[in-house]
Motif scaffolding. Sequence first.
Motif, PDB file in Angstrom:
ATOM      1  N   HIS A  18       0.811  -1.225   0.000  1.00 50.61           N
ATOM      2  CA  HIS A  18       0.000   0.000   0.000  1.00 50.61           C
ATOM      3  C   HIS A  18       0.844   1.274   0.000  1.00 50.61           C
ATOM      4  CE1 HIS A  18      -3.243   2.491   2.275  1.00 50.61           C
ATOM      5  NE2 HIS A  18      -3.703   2.292   1.067  1.00 50.61           N
ATOM      6  N   VAL A  19       2.126   1.150   0.295  1.00 46.59           N
ATOM      7  CA  VAL A  19       2.947   2.327   0.593  1.00 46.59           C
ATOM      8  C   VAL A  19       3.092   3.276  -0.606  1.00 46.59           C
ATOM      9  CG1 VAL A  19       5.240   1.291   0.144  1.00 46.59           C
ATOM     10  CG2 VAL A  19       4.985   3.084   1.888  1.00 46.59           C
ATOM     11  N   ASN A  20       3.131   2.782  -1.817  1.00 46.19           N
ATOM     12  CA  ASN A  20       3.302   3.677  -2.975  1.00 46.19           C
ATOM     13  C   ASN A  20       2.098   4.592  -3.167  1.00 46.19           C
ATOM     14  OD1 ASN A  20       5.848   2.685  -3.537  1.00 46.19           O
ATOM     15  ND2 ASN A  20       5.092   1.127  -4.949  1.00 46.19           N
ATOM     16  N   LYS A  76      -3.865  -0.388  -9.962  1.00 46.01           N
ATOM     17  CA  LYS A  76      -5.034   0.204 -10.625  1.00 46.01           C
ATOM     18  C   LYS A  76      -5.417   1.525  -9.959  1.00 46.01           C
ATOM     19  CE  LYS A  76      -7.088  -4.078 -12.346  1.00 46.01           C
ATOM     20  NZ  LYS A  76      -8.159  -5.065 -12.162  1.00 46.01           N
ATOM     21  N   ALA A  77      -5.390   1.560  -8.631  1.00 47.73           N
ATOM     22  CA  ALA A  77      -5.751   2.772  -7.892  1.00 47.73           C
ATOM     23  C   ALA A  77      -4.744   3.902  -8.168  1.00 47.73           C
ATOM     24  CB  ALA A  77      -5.826   2.472  -6.397  1.00 47.73           C
ATOM     25  N   ILE A  78      -3.469   3.574  -8.205  1.00 48.98           N
ATOM     26  CA  ILE A  78      -2.441   4.580  -8.512  1.00 48.98           C
ATOM     27  C   ILE A  78      -2.628   5.110  -9.928  1.00 48.98           C
ATOM     28  CG2 ILE A  78       0.041   4.871  -8.979  1.00 48.98           C
ATOM     29  CD1 ILE A  78       0.501   2.954  -6.530  1.00 48.98           C
ATOM     30  N   ASN A  79      -2.864   4.214 -10.873  1.00 49.06           N
ATOM     31  CA  ASN A  79      -3.077   4.637 -12.263  1.00 49.06           C
ATOM     32  C   ASN A  79      -4.298   5.546 -12.384  1.00 49.06           C
ATOM     33  OD1 ASN A  79      -0.796   3.316 -13.154  1.00 49.06           O
ATOM     34  ND2 ASN A  79      -1.903   1.469 -13.756  1.00 49.06           N
ATOM     35  N   ALA A  80      -5.350   5.254 -11.633  1.00 41.25           N
ATOM     36  CA  ALA A  80      -6.550   6.100 -11.660  1.00 41.25           C
ATOM     37  C   ALA A  80      -6.238   7.490 -11.120  1.00 41.25           C
ATOM     38  CB  ALA A  80      -7.678   5.451 -10.858  1.00 41.25           C
ATOM     39  N   ILE A  81      -5.433   7.573 -10.077  1.00 38.69           N
ATOM     40  CA  ILE A  81      -5.045   8.880  -9.528  1.00 38.69           C
ATOM     41  C   ILE A  81      -4.208   9.647 -10.547  1.00 38.69           C
ATOM     42  CG2 ILE A  81      -3.638  10.044  -7.771  1.00 38.69           C
ATOM     43  CD1 ILE A  81      -4.463   7.724  -5.835  1.00 38.69           C
ATOM     44  N   ILE A  82      -3.262   8.956 -11.167  1.00 40.36           N
ATOM     45  CA  ILE A  82      -2.403   9.609 -12.157  1.00 40.36           C
ATOM     46  C   ILE A  82      -3.233  10.119 -13.339  1.00 40.36           C
ATOM     47  CG2 ILE A  82      -0.555   9.196 -13.840  1.00 40.36           C
ATOM     48  CD1 ILE A  82       0.673   7.274 -11.654  1.00 40.36           C
ATOM     49  N   GLU A  83      -4.187   9.309 -13.793  1.00 37.95           N
ATOM     50  CA  GLU A  83      -5.010   9.680 -14.950  1.00 37.95           C
ATOM     51  C   GLU A  83      -6.051  10.744 -14.623  1.00 37.95           C
ATOM     52  OE1 GLU A  83      -6.721   6.172 -16.766  1.00 37.95           O
ATOM     53  OE2 GLU A  83      -4.766   5.169 -16.757  1.00 37.95           O
ATOM     54  N   ASN A  84      -6.682  10.638 -13.441  1.00 37.61           N
ATOM     55  CA  ASN A  84      -7.839  11.478 -13.133  1.00 37.61           C
ATOM     56  C   ASN A  84      -7.587  12.540 -12.085  1.00 37.61           C
ATOM     57  OD1 ASN A  84      -9.446   9.779 -14.829  1.00 37.61           O
ATOM     58  ND2 ASN A  84      -9.518   8.310 -13.163  1.00 37.61           N
ATOM     59  N   GLY A  85      -6.440  12.501 -11.438  1.00 33.68           N
ATOM     60  CA  GLY A  85      -6.173  13.426 -10.340  1.00 33.68           C
ATOM     61  C   GLY A  85      -6.753  12.891  -9.056  1.00 33.68           C
ATOM     62  N   LEU A  86      -6.498  13.620  -7.994  1.00 36.48           N
ATOM     63  CA  LEU A  86      -6.942  13.212  -6.663  1.00 36.48           C
ATOM     64  C   LEU A  86      -8.080  14.143  -6.246  1.00 36.48           C
ATOM     65  CD1 LEU A  86      -6.049  11.176  -4.528  1.00 36.48           C
ATOM     66  CD2 LEU A  86      -4.498  12.894  -3.631  1.00 36.48           C
ATOM     67  N   TYR A  87      -9.202  13.560  -5.864  1.00 31.81           N
ATOM     68  CA  TYR A  87     -10.356  14.366  -5.451  1.00 31.81           C
ATOM     69  C   TYR A  87     -10.533  14.283  -3.943  1.00 31.81           C
ATOM     70  CZ  TYR A  87     -11.162  14.402 -10.399  1.00 31.81           C
ATOM     71  OH  TYR A  87     -10.990  14.581 -11.737  1.00 31.81           O
ATOM     72  N   ASP A 146      -0.398 -14.535   2.098  1.00 31.98           N
ATOM     73  CA  ASP A 146      -0.207 -15.548   1.055  1.00 31.98           C
ATOM     74  C   ASP A 146       0.055 -14.833  -0.269  1.00 31.98           C
ATOM     75  OD1 ASP A 146      -0.733 -17.630   2.812  1.00 31.98           O
ATOM     76  OD2 ASP A 146      -2.877 -17.703   2.309  1.00 31.98           O
ATOM     77  N   LYS A 147       0.864 -15.444  -1.110  1.00 32.99           N
ATOM     78  CA  LYS A 147       1.256 -14.810  -2.371  1.00 32.99           C
ATOM     79  C   LYS A 147       0.037 -14.406  -3.207  1.00 32.99           C
ATOM     80  CE  LYS A 147       4.127 -15.359  -6.508  1.00 32.99           C
ATOM     81  NZ  LYS A 147       3.675 -14.086  -6.959  1.00 32.99           N
ATOM     82  N   ASP A 148      -0.979 -15.256  -3.285  1.00 28.58           N
ATOM     83  CA  ASP A 148      -2.169 -14.942  -4.087  1.00 28.58           C
ATOM     84  C   ASP A 148      -2.878 -13.699  -3.552  1.00 28.58           C
ATOM     85  OD1 ASP A 148      -1.553 -17.211  -5.479  1.00 28.58           O
ATOM     86  OD2 ASP A 148      -3.256 -18.391  -4.762  1.00 28.58           O
ATOM     87  N   VAL A 149      -3.010 -13.610  -2.242  1.00 26.81           N
ATOM     88  CA  VAL A 149      -3.675 -12.464  -1.619  1.00 26.81           C
ATOM     89  C   VAL A 149      -2.836 -11.204  -1.840  1.00 26.81           C
ATOM     90  CG1 VAL A 149      -4.443 -11.483   0.593  1.00 26.81           C
ATOM     91  CG2 VAL A 149      -4.797 -13.916   0.108  1.00 26.81           C
ATOM     92  N   TYR A 150      -1.532 -11.320  -1.619  1.00 29.03           N
ATOM     93  CA  TYR A 150      -0.623 -10.184  -1.804  1.00 29.03           C
ATOM     94  C   TYR A 150      -0.677  -9.690  -3.250  1.00 29.03           C
ATOM     95  CZ  TYR A 150       3.548  -7.291  -1.673  1.00 29.03           C
ATOM     96  OH  TYR A 150       4.401  -6.229  -1.752  1.00 29.03           O
ATOM     97  N   ASP A 151      -0.607 -10.617  -4.199  1.00 26.89           N
ATOM     98  CA  ASP A 151      -0.634 -10.240  -5.617  1.00 26.89           C
ATOM     99  C   ASP A 151      -1.937  -9.532  -5.977  1.00 26.89           C
ATOM    100  OD1 ASP A 151       1.881 -11.345  -5.895  1.00 26.89           O
ATOM    101  OD2 ASP A 151       1.189 -13.162  -6.933  1.00 26.89           O
ATOM    102  N   ALA A 152      -3.058  -9.995  -5.431  1.00 29.41           N
ATOM    103  CA  ALA A 152      -4.350  -9.349  -5.689  1.00 29.41           C
ATOM    104  C   ALA A 152      -4.363  -7.930  -5.116  1.00 29.41           C
ATOM    105  CB  ALA A 152      -5.488 -10.179  -5.098  1.00 29.41           C
TER     106      ALA A 152
END
Length: 163
Positions: free
Chosen positions: A111-113, A151-162, A138-144
């Motif tokens: 979550h840190v990024n 996806k959340a970071i990309n949305a912030i980069i694309e749409n800005g932070l509200y 578990d690796k599966d949980v961590y990867d998810a």
Amino acid sequence: MKKEVLIILGSPNSPSGKLSDISLCRLNYCVNHYKTGNLILCTGGWGEHFNTSEHAHALLAKQYLIENGIPEAVFLDFALSGNTVEDAVKAKEILSALENIKLTIITSDYHVNRVNLIFNEILKNYTMDFIGVKSNLDKDVYDALELHETKAINAIIENGLYY
């Protein structure tokens, strides 16, 4: 010298209020790094995705920290947030009453990024360190979770932070 404020970001707990392993990893980091003179700000209210118990997550976190040796007098008001952006917005309101502080934001490795991106915008006037505590998932949980974060970071980069 600046006073350090440890900010522990909210994370899941069960409907009965039992703290998750993610929560315990963050809280134990806080216990192990707390020094006399630090202040502590717990975040987390309620939300379908992390807390449906009757108690705010921040209260459950504070209770755990006190049970593990943190003095009650060092706690700031709770940031009763429902997500990471609200963590920063509500923390800013509480922190605005303090002077000459530096922040240590405690979250999980996956979550840190995103936290860094959000807090550096909302709390840009503060000196901050970001701690991504190893989450031991578990690796599966961590990867998810990592995919969700990307996806959340990309949305912030694309749409800005509200906020």
